[in-house]
Design an enzyme around this catalytic site. Structure first.
Site, PDB file in Angstrom:
ATOM      1  N   HIS A  54       0.233   2.658  15.241  1.00  0.00           N
ATOM      2  CA  HIS A  54       0.566   2.583  16.671  1.00  0.00           C
ATOM      3  C   HIS A  54       1.983   2.110  16.932  1.00  0.00           C
ATOM      4  O   HIS A  54       2.633   2.551  17.863  1.00  0.00           O
ATOM      5  CB  HIS A  54      -0.430   1.679  17.395  1.00  0.00           C
ATOM      6  N   ARG A 159      -2.030   6.278  26.883  1.00  0.00           N
ATOM      7  CA  ARG A 159      -2.664   5.178  26.148  1.00  0.00           C
ATOM      8  C   ARG A 159      -2.583   3.923  27.021  1.00  0.00           C
ATOM      9  O   ARG A 159      -1.635   3.157  26.932  1.00  0.00           O
ATOM     10  CB  ARG A 159      -1.957   4.947  24.821  1.00  0.00           C
ATOM     11  N   ARG A 196      -6.694   7.494  29.194  1.00  0.00           N
ATOM     12  CA  ARG A 196      -7.708   6.970  28.273  1.00  0.00           C
ATOM     13  C   ARG A 196      -7.980   5.519  28.645  1.00  0.00           C
ATOM     14  O   ARG A 196      -7.045   4.750  28.865  1.00  0.00           O
ATOM     15  CB  ARG A 196      -7.151   7.049  26.847  1.00  0.00           C
ATOM     16  N   GLU A 290     -13.068  11.155  17.613  1.00  0.00           N
ATOM     17  CA  GLU A 290     -12.219  10.536  16.589  1.00  0.00           C
ATOM     18  C   GLU A 290     -13.027   9.728  15.584  1.00  0.00           C
ATOM     19  O   GLU A 290     -12.484   9.146  14.664  1.00  0.00           O
ATOM     20  CB  GLU A 290     -11.125   9.685  17.233  1.00  0.00           C
ATOM     21  N   ASP A 314      -7.330   8.986  14.257  1.00  0.00           N
ATOM     22  CA  ASP A 314      -8.492   8.203  13.829  1.00  0.00           C
ATOM     23  C   ASP A 314      -9.494   9.053  13.062  1.00  0.00           C
ATOM     24  O   ASP A 314     -10.095   8.586  12.101  1.00  0.00           O
ATOM     25  CB  ASP A 314      -9.171   7.562  15.038  1.00  0.00           C
ATOM     26  N   CYS A 361      -5.013  15.694  20.362  1.00  0.00           N
ATOM     27  CA  CYS A 361      -3.886  14.855  20.767  1.00  0.00           C
ATOM     28  C   CYS A 361      -3.374  13.958  19.643  1.00  0.00           C
ATOM     29  O   CYS A 361      -2.568  13.071  19.896  1.00  0.00           O
ATOM     30  CB  CYS A 361      -4.251  14.017  21.979  1.00  0.00           C
TER      31      CYS A 361
END
Ligand code: PEP
Ligand code: MG
Length: 439
Positions: A54, A159, A196, A290, A314, A361
């Protein structure tokens, strides 16, 4: 931070460092990175991490030079050592010679390659006319300025947890969230924004400052699961989203879904918020695929949602049992593993059978070498870091959908990632020769 327990945040602590400097750490969480003064800290290198870490994703948003996955840089380089960091080549030179410094300064002075200021916008199609939708992944609202530059057709993944910048969940009120989501939706309208819900893990919520936040430990209580375990925070976020949806096209997406019950519960909370705010049922709701259980049971999940978004970052790590922050196993993190490709096909087929849209994505979509294969697997919607869109656009325009399907069909019969990679490479080289034949 540990020594000054509770007194200051990282931004204040690091403000005492003489700039310009480069931060070298064993691990740098995205929430700490989001608080740093990047005019003082001009780049960073970490021992942990991989391309989908991240903090690496955030560095790309912030346009901060960074190298991750260096294994032991923080042990080998003492504080105060002069270093050259080149984020483009992934090189970190400790105690450089005067000639290396001259060379680095010359390279740094060269203008950076950026997408053309007015990159082609709007719909894109393959050579044989199949429409492909390209949207942007956004972490910071300031990134919206890159949206029009990139030619994205909306925000495919916001996010939302990045808005917390390390603050505990209950410090961020419904009104503050509403203002943020509303501004996002209004700036992107008439294009849609897919928000999200917070994808946090338990340490990011409890914020115990005596323990560094390491996603690599106890990863199970995260995303939607954590939201359902602490429904007050999820309720607040859903209310803010329902209110913001009055101002433009907004879709809600739940992260880390692993079972149908979770989606039903989350939709129940959304229905409550909608009823309370007298705004029934106007928001499309999606599940991120994910976790392998969600991919394998995608046919059961599809009737429960309005769309799917495949999160390969993920999905790959959980399918292959490779923690994406752990540099020791990062060479096993393989998007072309046959199991990963089969899962993607499974999800696309389930979505097709239930007539719901499916997008992808993860970082995989932004790799120009892989996007043709993904299109061949039947995917036509992607969301990626805005900087990657112009190049992916070109790849799409050069691509023949019928050929991509045949290529994917062959790839799915190959047994190893290495064979798949070689096959894709040969196919790419052959099509390049076809497009520009030798005189
Ligand atoms: C993913 O998992 O592919 C994804 C896009 O989500 P994140 O990288 O934020 O976990
Ligand atoms: Mg994810």
């Amino acid at each position: 931070m540990n020594l000054r327990h509770g007194a200051r945040g990282p931004r204040e602590l690091l403000s005492q460092i003489d700039g310009p400097s480069i931060l070298i750490a064993d691990e740098l969480t995205a929430s700490v990175a989001a608080q740093l003064d990047w005019s003082r800290v001009q780049g960073f290198a970490t021992d942990a991490g991989s391309r989908t870490y991240h903090t690496a994703i955030l560095a790309r948003s912030l346009k901060v030079p960074a190298i991750v996955g260096l294994h032991d840089a923080s042990l080998r380089i003492a504080a105060g050592t002069p270093v050259i960091l080149d984020g483009a080549t992934g090189e970190l030179v400790a105690s450089p010679s005067p000639a290396q410094i001259d060379d680095a300064q010359r390279r740094a002075a060269r203008p950076r390659r950026r997408p053309a200021p007015h990159a082609e916008a709007g719909p894109v199609a393959t050579r044989d006319g199949v429409r492909i939708r390209l949207e942007a992944n956004i972490e910071l609202v300031e990134d919206l300025k890159f949206l029009s530059e990139s030619g994205a057709e909306g925000v495919g993944l916001y996010r939302s947890e990045f808005m917390l910048s390390g603050r505990p969940l209950d410090n961020v009120s419904e009104d503050e969230q509403y203002a943020m989501y509303r501004s996002l939706v209004e700036q992107v309208a008439p294009q849609p924004v897919t928000i999200r819900t917070f994808d946090l893990d338990e340490r990011q919520v409890t914020r115990d400052p005596s323990r560094p936040e390491r996603r690599r430990t106890r990863p199970g209580l995260r995303g939607l699961r954590l939201g359902l375990a602490n429904p007050a925070g999820l309720r607040t976020q859903l209310r803010a989203l329902v209110r913001a949806s009055a101002h433009g096209p907004l879709r809600i997406m739940f992260p880390f879904v692993s079972a149908v019950e979770e989606v039903r519960q989350a939709r129940g909370l959304l229905r409550e918020a909608e009823a309370d705010l007298q705004a029934p049922g106007r928001i499309a709701v999606g599940a991120m695929i994910e976790v392998p259980s969600a991919a394998v049971a995608a046919d059961l999940l599809a009737p429960e949602v309005d769309f799917f978004t495949i999160g390969t970052n993920d999905l790959i790590q959980y399918c292959l049992a490779v923690d994406r922050t752990d540099d020791r196993v990062s060479d096993l993190y393989e998007p072309l593993h046959p199991a990963v490709l089969r899962l993607i096909r499974l999800v696309r087929r389930a979505a097709g059978r239930h007539r719901i849209p499916v997008s992808l994505c993860g970082e995989m979509a932004s790799d120009p070498a892989l996007v043709g294969l993904l299109i061949g697997l039947g995917l036509t919607e992607f969301s990626m870091t805005p900087g990657a869109i112009p190049l992916v656009r070109q790849v799409v325009q050069d691509l023949d959908f019928a050929q991509a399907r045949m290529l994917a069909g062959h790839v799915l019969r190959l047994a190893t990632a290495a064979e798949i990679e070689q096959y894709l490479f040969d196919a790419l080289a052959a099509s390049a020769i076809q497009r520009s034949p030798l005189p």
